[in-house]
Design a protein around this motif. Structure first.
Motif, mmCIF file in Angstrom:
data_model
loop_
_atom_site.group_PDB
_atom_site.id
_atom_site.type_symbol
_atom_site.label_atom_id
_atom_site.label_comp_id
_atom_site.label_asym_id
_atom_site.label_seq_id
_atom_site.Cartn_x
_atom_site.Cartn_y
_atom_site.Cartn_z
ATOM 1 N N ALA A 173 -59.534 -0.795 7.125
ATOM 2 C CA ALA A 173 -59.661 0.305 6.169
ATOM 3 C C ALA A 173 -58.599 1.376 6.415
ATOM 4 N N LEU A 174 -58.280 1.598 7.678
ATOM 5 C CA LEU A 174 -57.276 2.607 8.036
ATOM 6 C C LEU A 174 -55.862 2.035 8.080
ATOM 7 N N ASP A 175 -55.746 0.707 7.952
ATOM 8 C CA ASP A 175 -54.465 0.009 8.082
ATOM 9 C C ASP A 175 -53.792 0.356 9.412
ATOM 10 N N LEU A 176 -54.592 0.261 10.488
ATOM 11 C CA LEU A 176 -54.141 0.674 11.814
ATOM 12 C C LEU A 176 -53.990 -0.543 12.729
ATOM 13 N N PRO A 177 -52.752 -0.929 13.051
ATOM 14 C CA PRO A 177 -52.540 -2.079 13.941
ATOM 15 C C PRO A 177 -53.100 -1.830 15.344
#
Length: 200
Positions: A160-164
């Motif tokens: 959802a946060l597009d956080l790798p």
């Protein structure tokens, strides 16, 4: 994706899903369950055991009576069935340094650190999760992304946060391998992802 499965940054081997997968701990959902699940404690080094021992008096009153009893009997760490040095556990699963705030599981060591009561935060193996570190007999270090079913909420939040994964874990990665190494990881990740997107 065309990103190679194994990437080397300096002398560290990295599984590429650390770059491609998304993750962010969702503490409000999981309540810190990773502190009380599993069949062994958190992997620690001999140096970390010394740091933990030096911090134990500070966190003692936050620990359960059962945890205090285990520490009195076997210390803050033990060698598990696989020969790894790990933190002591209570009842076959709970880390002895687990404390509670209502239904939430907290790390007593980290709690004390955040309050400025000790200079040691928590085992680097805990801080790096869901990355797991493996050191081979020749000294080679490999980093792998571990998928645990109890962390499904973390995977959803990360997407959802597009956080790798590697960005979520910037602080512990810098703590473990240094700022220069982490910046090289970021540069390589950006290059690989950019190249892969162009091919698509």
């Amino acid at each position: 994706m065309n990103i190679p499965p194994i990437i080397q940054i300096g002398d560290i081997l990295i599984s590429s899903d650390i770059i491609t997968e998304k993750f962010c701990c969702d503490y409000e959902t999981c309540k810190g369950i990773c502190c009380v699940e599993g069949d062994a404690g958190a992997p620690v080094t001999i140096d970390e055991v010394m740091e933990i021992e030096n911090s134990t008096d500070v966190v003692w009153d936050d620990l359960s009576a059962s945890a205090q009893s285990v520490i009195d009997q076997q210390g803050v760490a033990y060698t598990d069935q696989e020969g790894d040095l790990v933190t002591s556990i209570v009842g076959g699963k709970d880390c002895v340094f687990t404390c509670y705030d209502g239904d939430n599981c907290l790390c007593a060591l980290e709690k004390a650190y955040r309050k400025g009561l000790t200079g040691y935060c928590k085992p680097i193996s805990c801080a790096l999760y869901p990355i797991r570190e493996k050191v081979f007999s020749d000294g080679t270090v490999a980093l792998n992304y571990h998928r645990w079913n109890i962390c499904e909420c973390g995977r959803k939040k990360g997407k959802a946060l597009d956080l790798p994964v590697y960005q979520f874990l910037k602080e512990p990665l810098v703590r473990r391998f240094g700022e220069e190494w982490y910046q090289e990881l970021c540069d390589v990740a950006e290059m690989l992802l950019s190249s892969d997107n162009q091919k698509e």
